[in-house]
Design an enzyme around this catalytic site. Structure first.
Site, PDB file in Angstrom:
ATOM      1  N   GLU A 154      34.648  29.683  10.413  1.00  0.00           N
ATOM      2  CA  GLU A 154      36.192  30.000  10.826  1.00  0.00           C
ATOM      3  C   GLU A 154      36.229  30.890  11.876  1.00  0.00           C
ATOM      4  OE1 GLU A 154      39.632  31.575   7.745  1.00  0.00           O
ATOM      5  OE2 GLU A 154      37.649  32.515   7.812  1.00  0.00           O
TER       6      GLU A 154
ATOM      7  N   GLY B 204      33.650  40.886   7.826  1.00  0.00           N
ATOM      8  CA  GLY B 204      33.163  41.510   6.656  1.00  0.00           C
ATOM      9  C   GLY B 204      32.351  40.603   5.789  1.00  0.00           C
ATOM     10  N   ALA B 205      32.969  39.365   5.617  1.00  0.00           N
ATOM     11  CA  ALA B 205      32.576  38.398   4.539  1.00  0.00           C
ATOM     12  C   ALA B 205      33.253  37.114   5.052  1.00  0.00           C
ATOM     13  CB  ALA B 205      32.570  38.752   3.372  1.00  0.00           C
TER      14      ALA B 205
ATOM     15  N   GLU C 219      34.459  33.073   3.187  1.00  0.00           N
ATOM     16  CA  GLU C 219      34.567  32.530   1.787  1.00  0.00           C
ATOM     17  C   GLU C 219      34.323  31.084   1.860  1.00  0.00           C
ATOM     18  OE1 GLU C 219      38.545  31.826   4.106  1.00  0.00           O
ATOM     19  OE2 GLU C 219      37.133  33.451   3.995  1.00  0.00           O
ATOM     20  N   ASN C 220      32.984  30.611   2.629  1.00  0.00           N
ATOM     21  CA  ASN C 220      32.425  29.194   2.670  1.00  0.00           C
ATOM     22  C   ASN C 220      32.402  28.917   1.108  1.00  0.00           C
ATOM     23  OD1 ASN C 220      31.656  29.799   5.701  1.00  0.00           O
ATOM     24  ND2 ASN C 220      30.253  30.994   4.863  1.00  0.00           N
TER      25      ASN C 220
ATOM     26  N   GLU D  95      36.693  37.345  -1.538  1.00  0.00           N
ATOM     27  CA  GLU D  95      36.013  35.979  -1.106  1.00  0.00           C
ATOM     28  C   GLU D  95      36.087  34.947  -2.241  1.00  0.00           C
ATOM     29  OE1 GLU D  95      35.538  35.822   2.038  1.00  0.00           O
ATOM     30  OE2 GLU D  95      35.734  38.071   2.229  1.00  0.00           O
TER      31      GLU D  95
ATOM     32  N   HIS E 268      39.233  33.508  -2.624  1.00  0.00           N
ATOM     33  CA  HIS E 268      39.390  32.268  -1.711  1.00  0.00           C
ATOM     34  C   HIS E 268      38.881  31.174  -2.054  1.00  0.00           C
ATOM     35  CE1 HIS E 268      41.008  34.073   2.021  1.00  0.00           C
ATOM     36  NE2 HIS E 268      40.064  34.919   2.093  1.00  0.00           N
TER      37      HIS E 268
ATOM     38  N   GLU F 282      44.855  34.782   3.305  1.00  0.00           N
ATOM     39  CA  GLU F 282      44.451  35.851   3.459  1.00  0.00           C
ATOM     40  C   GLU F 282      45.441  36.952   2.635  1.00  0.00           C
ATOM     41  OE1 GLU F 282      41.370  36.510   4.126  1.00  0.00           O
ATOM     42  OE2 GLU F 282      40.977  34.945   5.474  1.00  0.00           O
TER      43      GLU F 282
END
Length: 846
Positions: A120, A252-253, A255-256, A289, A292, A311
């Site tokens: 992303e 930070g992270a 969301e795969n 996450e 998401h 988001e």
């Protein structure tokens, strides 16, 4: 250059991807077959940094043209209709934490490497040719071979189907966007569990960390999935949910879907010595996450201009989730402190982007991820909407939205339609003014001739062009007899005295619980009444008074001197929320206070008096059974008490340091940064900085690393500062992901600011090369804009950055920063004398 949409000529259905990756050479060999519908005889696929050996269509070699400028490969297939286009290519691991990239770490002095991915927003094209657009959903059959060593494992979105001669073959994914594909391989340890519905959940990290650091994130992940399945009334759609902490990570992270990746500090928790803030932070990141997995993964925005659909909702739902799972944390207080504060400050500058924003250039995609707008403001709008609809209708509307659009793509109106269908309210009409317009209103409340007048106008800090924007403002008042919404420029309500009597004479306030995105300017008796009742008000209302008065002063609507004068009303507060509001206000007032001046002495005295009762109440030691709020508040109280030059506090801090100097990590985590900072300030020792840096390099505790970064930046030694700055180029000392934070700590301190600014200008080419595609890149534009406060620095900033305005990825941030610095300089010039006098006067009286 307009954004070219490749889905218009080719719609993918399935990708068969084989990747052969060698960590030692950092080389990739790839084979990809993309099946889909060709709408033209010439089709294009996104690609960046890939070198093609062969392209085939309809099982025949075909001609192709590589267009590096547009990041695409153009393939002549000769026919339209269903076709499989296959590619053979070579590539290299990237070095900027995008695409497929290495993460570096050490275990017992041995250097090791993990391989992970970050696709992303539009970086899948750096790993394989694709229609790298969110609307182009397809299934993925992934196979990976790598230079596998004993102890290595590989994880991806789906379970591993089989291993054939070292080729790891994964199950076909569900239909999803290219940016959600992910895999990680290397030597990982893990812990696993299951949700009540049978979803397997795993937490993974390198062996540089204690395995116990996985317990907390695993527990939060399991409970969060269970919460969302119930709240959304929509099952988690994949067989597993992996959570992987990577040593090098840009954001930070990420969301795969089913394979969420994190920066280590955002996932791992030291089980023996972690603060409540650290646990809350990690928990909300994980909840974000996982939100998401529905908002963004199951249902995805059609194009990046609706990024807020991902988001804003995930940011809102992380708090909804944590409030349900850990009610004692009072996470909505944290929301006001962080999200609301960030959004109100950023959104008050003319030229800020709206939550929904058109993308007209490819480089603008990265700029959409503005944490203050798409995340913080957007989530604040969702909080407002949830209150307006009621939680039951809000949740039911989301369930309908997921049912209707699962595995598909949406625009904002699709969500409004689902919420409207359930609630019976015109959600689109209510929300369009908030999502599509930049900025927010200040609602002015005043009484004239027994008539209450409520009016709205766009609020600006600094110069702004009033375009007559209006919002549907939910008044959320504590009084009966007032309208629910202010949709016009002004409303007049006669008979104020009678209305006040009807409401038992209590003071009027608007925006109950700080849930809507606006501020209030109470005039005359309305403000006096509110302040007279301040002790009986809810903590969030007290916080709002401080928040709103601070912003009004920042805009020059009132003077900061007026705000200083209300501080005595808050000396008895024990609330973490209210005291954080005081702390934020004190940080703003520091702008006016010159170092080593008489005003600074008065200000230190004032700050000490404001926090004296809480210092006596809380002290230095955590007490069994104390609230999360008190544990969080202690750090603020100690920091401000030390700033006031309190002798007892300084002695105690030094004693604690001495008791733990052989193992600095063992200092109780809730006071550790306070103690580390104080020792540097007290000793100004270059040798101590060396000790901190050596500890920083050796420790695997990411929260502790961040504390050490902040502490060393307090040194007042030009030679040491130069060494700190030069170390940013050495990835063995400071990882690229941490350069922006480390540099900012030096920039924000007056003594080291000039050196930090000079280093940035001299090393801009290095920053571009190392962080050009990274999400921290524009921080080197934004942080000076948040910090500089003199006319000289404004001129220097313009001279350096205005020539870079043609860079579309930086343009908005540069323009915003210039406006912010300009406003700050004007504010200090116009208000400094009055503020200094008010500080001196109140310090003497308090």
């Amino acid at each position: 250059m307009a954004v070219k949409r490749l889905i218009e000529t080719f719609v993918p259905e399935n990708y068969k991807i084989f990747l052969d990756i060698d960590r030692k050479t950092k080389k990739i060999k790839g084979q990809v077959a993309i099946t889909g519908e060709a709408k033209d005889t010439v089709v294009s696929f996104h690609t960046k940094g890939l070198h093609f050996n062969k392209v085939r269509a309809f099982s025949v070699d075909t001609n192709f043209i590589e267009n590096e400028e547009d990041e695409e490969i153009v393939v002549k297939i000769g026919e339209t209709g269903r076709v499989t286009v296959s590619f053979e290519y070579e590539a290299e691991l990237t070095d900027n934490m995008m695409g497929i990239y290495p993460s570096y770490y050490e275990v017992n002095g041995e250097k090791k490497m993990l391989i992970g991915t970050q696709f992303e927003s539009h970086f899948a094209r750096q790993a394989f040719p694709s229609i790298d657009e969110p609307e182009a959903k397809a299934t993925f059959d992934l196979s990976v071979k790598f230079d596998e060593e004993e102890g290595d494992i590989i994880v991806s979105n789906m379970p591993e189907l089989l291993n054939i001669n070292g080729i790891h073959v994964f199950e076909r994914t569900v239909k999803m966007s290219s940016y959600l594909l992910a895999f990680v391989f290397g030597e990982l340890q893990y812990k696993k569990g299951k949700t009540k519905s049978g979803v397997e959940v795993g937490a993974f990290a390198t062996k540089a960390h204690s395995q116990a650091a996985l317990d907390f994130p695993l527990d939060i992940a399991i409970r969060s999935i269970e919460f969302y399945e119930d709240y959304y009334q929509t099952p988690y759609p994949l067989p597993h949910s992996w959570h992987i902490a990577l040593p090098d990570f840009s954001a930070g992270a990420m969301e795969n879907w089913g394979c969420i990746t994190y920066r280590e500090v955002c996932m791992l928790v030291d089980p023996e010595n972690a603060t409540i803030q650290s646990k809350q932070y990690v928990a909300t990141v994980i909840a974000h996450e996982l939100a998401h997995q529905w908002f963004g993964d199951l249902v995805t925005m059609q194009w990046w201009d609706d990024l807020w659909l991902n988001e804003s909702f995930a940011n809102n739902m992380e708090y909804v989730c944590m409030d349900a799972l850990e009610p004692s944390w009072n996470v909505w207080e944290s929301f006001s402190i962080s999200e609301a504060n960030m959004a109100l400050n950023r959104d008050a500058t003319d030229g800020v982007q709206s939550v929904h924003v058109e993308v007209t250039h490819p480089d603008e995609i990265g700029t959409l991820f503005d944490p203050a707008i798409v995340y913080a403001k957007g989530s604040r709008l969702m909080v407002m909407l949830r209150k307006w609809l009621g939680d039951e209708d809000f949740a039911a509307g989301l369930a309908l939205y997921f049912k209707r659009h699962q595995y598909g793509n949406t625009v904002g109106d699709n969500l409004w339609d689902a919420l409207a269908e359930v609630s019976g309210k015109d959600v689109a009409a209510f929300m369009h003014s908030w999502v599509n317009q930049p900025g927010y209103p200040v609602v002015t409340a005043e009484v004239v001739d027994d008539t209450l007048i409520l009016s709205q106008k766009q609020f600006f800090v600094g110069e702004g062009v009033d375009k007559g924007r209006l919002w549907n403002v939910p008044l959320n008042t504590n009084w009966t007899g007032l309208p629910d919404l202010l949709s016009s420029e002004k409303v007049e309500i006669p008979g104020f005295a009678a209305l006040k009597t009807k409401n038992n004479g209590k003071a009027l306030f608007l925006n109950d619980a700080n849930m809507a995105h606006y501020i209030i300017d109470y005039k005359g008796a309305l403000l006096t009444d509110l302040l007279s009742e301040v002790e009986s008000l809810e903590n969030v209302t007290k916080f709002q008074i401080l928040q709103d008065r601070k912003l009004l002063a920042k805009a020059g609507v009132i003077s900061y001197a007026d705000v200083v004068n209300i501080l005595p009303s808050f000396t008895n507060e024990e609330s973490y929320l209210v005291n954080t509001g005081l702390s934020q206000l004190i940080s703003e007032l520091e702008l006016f206070v010159d170092e080593d001046s008489e005003t600074e002495k008065a200000f230190q005295s004032l700050v000490g008096k404001l926090f004296a009762k809480n210092y006596a109440r809380l002290g230095w030691d955590k007490v069994a059974g104390e609230s999360a709020g008190d544990e969080s508040l202690r750090g603020i109280v100690l920091s401000k008490t030390l700033y006031s030059e309190n002798a007892d506090a300084k002695t105690k801090a030094s004693q604690i340091f001495a008791a733990h100097k052989e193992n600095l990590a063992s200092i109780p985590a809730d006071i550790r940064p306070i103690v580390l900072n104080n020792e540097i300030k007290t000793t100004n020792s270059a040798e101590l900085v060396k000790t901190y840096r050596e500890t920083y390099i050796k420790t695997s505790l990411q929260e502790f690393k961040r504390e050490l970064e902040g502490a060393v930046a307090l040194i007042k030694d030009e030679k040491v500062i130069a060494e700190l700055l030069e170390s940013f180029k050495n990835a063995d000392i400071v990882k690229p992901q941490d350069i922006a934070f480390s540099w900012f700590y030096l920039l924000r301190n007056d003594f080291s600011q000039d050196a930090a600014w000079a280093w940035e200008k001299a090393n801009w080419a290095f920053l571009e090369e190392k962080l050009g595609g990274d999400m921290s890149y524009d921080k080197f534009v934004i942080y000076p804009g948040n910090t500089f406060k003199t006319a000289d620095k404004l001129a220097e900033y313009k001279a350096f950055f205005e020539p870079k305005l043609e860079n579309q990825g930086l343009k908005r941030s540069i323009e915003m920063a210039i406006k912010q610095i300009t406003a700050r300089v004007a504010l200090i010039d116009s208000q400094k004398a009055a503020v200094d006098k008010a500080i001196t006067d109140i310090a003497e009286k308090l």
